[in-house]
Structures are given as structure tokens and as C-alpha cells.
Design an enzyme around this catalytic site. Structure first.
Site: not given
Length: 259
Positions: A30, A35, A60, A93, A124-125, A146, A215, A220, A224
Site C-alpha cells: 500500500d 509518500y 492514492k 486519499h 480513504s478516510n 481505507q 514497518s 518486523r 507482523n
């Protein structure tokens, strides 16, 4: 859509995490334009040796780019950065740009889907009122919503609405940004011989969500995903359910109430 994904938010070099994830069974990554790591994710998918069609990749479009023509440009730019011919899922997004631009953006994503650039589209949101705008415009509903979702912020009205409309709920920040030192979670980790993060991810899966634990640490990342060899008992799921603090439990921007 694989039921567990790797989040790469705030990871400027996601290649090591993505390679570890893909080597150890993840098939869902994702990302987002905000980002600034779409190109690196695309490179990692290629370097992994896993066939492109076996990896579910999301990006997004964030609100400064909302609008019909600007969205079409953004989708193409995302494809160019990833080095892909298509993306599996593309989301709006956030709802922060206002109703008019939200709908223009969504219509552009529908066009990109018709053109084969996007396999599926979503949001999303978004709260129910934002999705109702899409419904009232006579457009097909999003495949995904999302939202921030974990035991402390369970977004129950949004989840209930999405389930009633067959919209998949993806959970971002399922690890509460590492703030998992709650006594209930710690006790359950000891009971099951798992990490607090694994307890949180397992809870999300058992609630029917698609968690996206993030992460940058390859070890990790692998840990996860080690959540398919146990199940939380009903009474333990109930203990985690009882931790809900509503919107007060959010640890991110959570712009679900945007006008």
C-alpha cells in the site's frame, strides 16, 4: 485482494521492507503519491522476482491534485513512477478537497478504470456522507474505504455503512503507530505467546478488515505477518473491542469529518 498488506508510509527507502515482505509471502503493498516512494516500490516488485500479476499494489491521490484532468495526469504519473501498466487499486486519499472536486476526482478514476489503467478504485478516510455523494451521483460505489482502524479507534459507523454496501474496509495504522503497551494487549500477547503487534493484526483480521501494518524493519515486517497460526478466542476479541475510544482514540490525521 490479499487480506494483509504492507504499508510504506514515511518510508523513503521501502525497498528492503518490500523485498522482505514479498520474500515471506506478502502479496499486497500500500503506497500513495503523498509518500513519495512509488518508484521505489515499483523497483522492489521488479527486484523481488515475484510476477507483477501476483502482487496487489495500491496508490492514492492526495487532495491538492484533486480534479478531473489533474487526476488523469496523476494516475499516469503514478504508473510511470511505478513502471507498471496498471495498478490494482487507486484511492482518493482523503475527502479534504470538498464535494465538487471529490466527485470530479472519482469520475476521473472511473475513466482510468475503464481504460484499463486501474483494476479497481476506492476512497480513504471517507465517512458515510462522502460515499453517499457518490451514490447520489449515480456512480458505482467504491470497492474499498481505507481508514484508521485499530482497537482504540474502531470507526463503527463507517464500518457498519461499508459492510451494508459491500465496501471492503482496509485498516491503516493497525499497530497504533507502535503504541501497543496497553495492559489488555500486553496480557493477550503473553497468553498467546505473540507480540502485541501480532495481537493487533490478528484482531483486525478476525473483525473482517484488511490490515496494512507498516514497518521499515524487515524482521518486523516478517513478524507482523505471522498471524495465521492462531486465533483469538471470542472473549479476547471482546476485550479488545472494549478498548474503543471512538475518534478520540485516533493517532493520525483521521479526516473523516471533512466538509
Amino acid at each position: 485482494m490479499p487480506v494483509l498488506g504492507l504499508g510504506v508510509y514515511l518510508n523513503e527507502d521501502p525497498v528492503p521492507a518490500c523485498l522482505a515482505a514479498l520474500k515471506h509471502g506478502y502479496r499486497h503493498i500500500d503506497s500513495a503519491r503523498m509518500y513519495r516512494n512509488e518508484a521505489a516500490v515499483g523497483r522492489a516488485v521488479k527486484e523481488s522476482g515475484v510476477p507483477r500479476e501476483q502482487v496487489f499494489v495500491t496508490s492514492k491521490i492526495y487532495d491538492p491534485e484533486h480534479g478531473y484532468e489533474s487526476t488523469l495526469r496523476a494516475v499516469q504519473d503514478s504508473l510511470d513512477k511505478f513502471g507498471f501498466n496498471y495498478l490494482d487499486l487507486y484511492l482518493i486519499h482523503s475527502p479534504l478537497s470538498g464535494k465538487t472536486k471529490r466527485l470530479e476526482t472519482y469520475k476521473a478514476l472511473l475513466r482510468a478504470k475503464e481504460e484499463g489503467k486501474l483494476k479497481s478504485i476506492g476512497v480513504s478516510n471517507y465517512s458515510p456522507k462522502h460515499i453517499d455523494e457518490i451514490k447520489e451521483a449515480g456512480l458505482e460505489l467504491p470497492a474499498v474505504n481505507q481508514v484508521e482502524l485499530h482497537p482504540f479507534c474502531q470507526q463503527k459507523p463507517i464500518v457498519e455503512y461499508c459492510r451494508a454496501h459491500n465496501i471492503v474496509v482496509q485498516a491503516y495504522s493497525p499497530l497504533v503507530r507502535g503504541k501497543l503497551d496497553d495492559a489488555v494487549i500486553t496480557a493477550l500477547a503473553q497468553k498467546y505467546g505473540k507480540t502485541p503487534a501480532q495481537i493487533a493484526v490478528r484482531w483486525s483480521l478476525q473483525k473482517g478488515f484488511v490490515p496494512l501494518p507498516k514497518s521499515a524493519n524487515p524482521e518486523r515486517v516478517v513478524a507482523n505477518a505471522q498471524v495465521f497460526d492462531f486465533s483469538l478466542a471470542d472473549e479476547d476479541v471482546a476485550k479488545l473491542d472494549a478498548l474503543d475510544r471512538g475518534k478520540a482514540g485516533a493517532v493520525t490525521w483521521n479526516p473523516v469529518d471533512a466538509e
